[in-house]
Design an enzyme around this catalytic site. Structure first.
Site, PDB file in Angstrom:
ATOM      1  N   SER A  50      42.105  21.749 -11.609  1.00  0.00           N
ATOM      2  CA  SER A  50      42.786  21.520 -13.027  1.00  0.00           C
ATOM      3  C   SER A  50      44.197  21.972 -12.971  1.00  0.00           C
ATOM      4  O   SER A  50      44.923  21.639 -14.166  1.00  0.00           O
ATOM      5  CB  SER A  50      42.161  21.881 -13.933  1.00  0.00           C
ATOM      6  OG  SER A  50      40.744  21.060 -14.133  1.00  0.00           O
TER       7      SER A  50
ATOM      8  N   SER B 118      41.070  22.391 -20.991  1.00  0.00           N
ATOM      9  CA  SER B 118      41.086  21.820 -19.610  1.00  0.00           C
ATOM     10  C   SER B 118      40.041  20.625 -19.451  1.00  0.00           C
ATOM     11  O   SER B 118      39.471  20.400 -18.566  1.00  0.00           O
ATOM     12  CB  SER B 118      40.633  22.657 -18.386  1.00  0.00           C
ATOM     13  OG  SER B 118      41.053  22.176 -17.386  1.00  0.00           O
TER      14      SER B 118
ATOM     15  N   LYS C 155      46.591  19.402 -14.245  1.00  0.00           N
ATOM     16  CA  LYS C 155      47.027  18.871 -15.747  1.00  0.00           C
ATOM     17  C   LYS C 155      48.450  19.565 -16.039  1.00  0.00           C
ATOM     18  O   LYS C 155      48.905  19.023 -17.176  1.00  0.00           O
ATOM     19  CB  LYS C 155      45.894  19.610 -16.553  1.00  0.00           C
ATOM     20  CG  LYS C 155      44.482  18.878 -16.174  1.00  0.00           C
ATOM     21  CD  LYS C 155      43.636  19.330 -17.133  1.00  0.00           C
ATOM     22  CE  LYS C 155      42.188  18.678 -17.111  1.00  0.00           C
ATOM     23  NZ  LYS C 155      41.200  19.339 -15.998  1.00  0.00           N
TER      24      LYS C 155
END
Length: 394
Positions: free
Chosen positions: A67, A127, A70
């Protein structure tokens, strides 16, 4: 017994110097010659204002980022906000595809409506994979088109070893980046859009799901535990999957110095955060920052040839700061104002009219332009005649 005494003495020395390190497989020498001990196989520490790398270990090996992907998604969202393509109050309708995302999520439902502001908060704090896709579809129409934009942005930042396959970091063949590339996109985000900290510093919050079933409250909890564990932490993004293990891009600020610590493939959660603290403490221990706080008061009269006036006021275009990692005494920095004495009319407002030079130990460490504050037209015939008559009167 001697071995344990040595270990104890090492721990005491690290505590006294402000550097905390976990016991790890190997030690690596830092920028100033000190030793830094980390567990993760790939790490990098960067000073944000200059982009200077203070420490690195296997920073160019391609690995899945989970993640931490991101960071680029958030960067593109801020780009779209900055360009006026979207606004924080815009309402987004969640698609079935976005709602189908697994992994970390805030359980958005197909047809649910949320604002850009809420979805951005869900991405940064919790997230949320589903929120990522919803925003990708808003900005580019499809996740595929958005991912193409992610890769184009990465190339523009010099991220040479990065390929994104999705916008949220779920494991996918060929979805890879490096510690160095993560630092580059993290630096772009926090230096270009520092208001991202308004979200990254949130510890806990709530959102309201509004669906056909009615309204329900959903709690958000920051996945970056450094926000509570490390007093200088300011953000940024965690990530973990089976393939990526435990990753992190951590930002922190102390005494005006902003650092970015990137951790990839740490063996567990504790090691991820411990490595980040080790790097950040090391960075703060070696960094010294000079900042010219009086630059806005600088005004200089610069000569102008063949103009309606024979001089123009110039000011320093912007501030100047310098980060040192060698332990040099920065109180010795000199500032020299060097006007451009060859300036000829016509002169435009904002035109370069010289430079301000900063020196340390006789060596130039930086320069900033002097720029004019007004226009100076070319000399008129009347002014030329007046100047000739004045010269005769002398």
């Amino acid at each position: 017994m001697k071995k344990w005494i040595a270990v104890l003495m090492t721990a005491v020395m690290l505590a006294l110097t402000g550097s905390f390190a976990v016991m790890a497989e190997d030690e690596t020498e830092g920028e100033n010659g000190g030793t830094v001990t980390v567990t993760a196989p790939s790490v990098l520490l960067m000073e944000a204002s200059s982009g200077k790398v203070l420490f690195e270990k296997d920073a160019d090996t391609k690995r899945p980022p989970a993640s931490v992907t991101k960071v680029m998604t958030i960067l593109l969202i801020y780009d779209a906000l900055s360009e006026g393509k979207i606004h924080k109050e815009d309402v987004v309708t969640v698609s079935e595809y976005a709602a189908s995302m697994g992994g970390s999520q805030v359980f958005l439902e197909a047809g649910e409506e949320q604002t850009v502001d809420t979805l951005l908060k869900c991405i940064i704090v919790s997230s949320a994979n589903d929120a990522c896709v919803a925003m990708a579809e808003l900005i580019a129409g499809t996740e595929e088109a958005f991912v193409q934009q992610m890769n184009e942005r990465a190339k523009g930042l010099g991220m040479k070893n990065t390929v994104f396959k999705n916008c949220n970091g779920l494991d996918a063949d060929g979805h890879v980046t490096t510690a160095r590339d993560i630092a580059l996109m993290s630096r772009e985000l926090i230096t270009k859009y520092p208001d991202v900290y308004e979200y990254t510093k949130i510890w806990m919050d709530t959102i309201i799901h509004k669906t056909k079933k009615g309204e329900s409250e959903f709690g958000l909890s920051n996945t970056n535990k450094l926000i509570r564990q490390y007093s200088y932490a300011t953000g940024l993004k965690t990530g973990s999957t089976g393939e990526a293990k435990f990753c992190l891009s951590a930002t922190a600020q102390r005494d005006g110095i902003d650092l970015i610590a990137v951790i990839m493939a740490a063996p567990d959660v504790k090691a991820r955060f411990a490595d980040a603290q080790t790097l950040l403490n090391y960075g703060f221990s070696v960094c010294r920052k000079y900042e010219d706080r009086d630059w806005e008061s600088l005004k200089k009269a610069v000569k102008v040839k063949r103009g309606e006036t024979d001089q123009v006021e110039a000011v320093q275009e912007q501030g100047f700061s310098y980060v040192d990692v060698s332990g040099t005494d920065l109180s010795g920095i000199e500032k020299k104002v060097l006007p451009d004495n060859s300036l000829e009319a016509p002169v435009k407002k904002g035109q370069k009219a010289g430079k301000v030079q900063y020196l340390l130990g006789g060596k130039t460490i930086g320069e900033v332009d002097l720029v004019t504050t007004e226009e100076v037209p070319a000399m008129s015939l009347k002014k030329a005649i007046e100047d000739v008559l004045d010269s005769f009167s002398l």
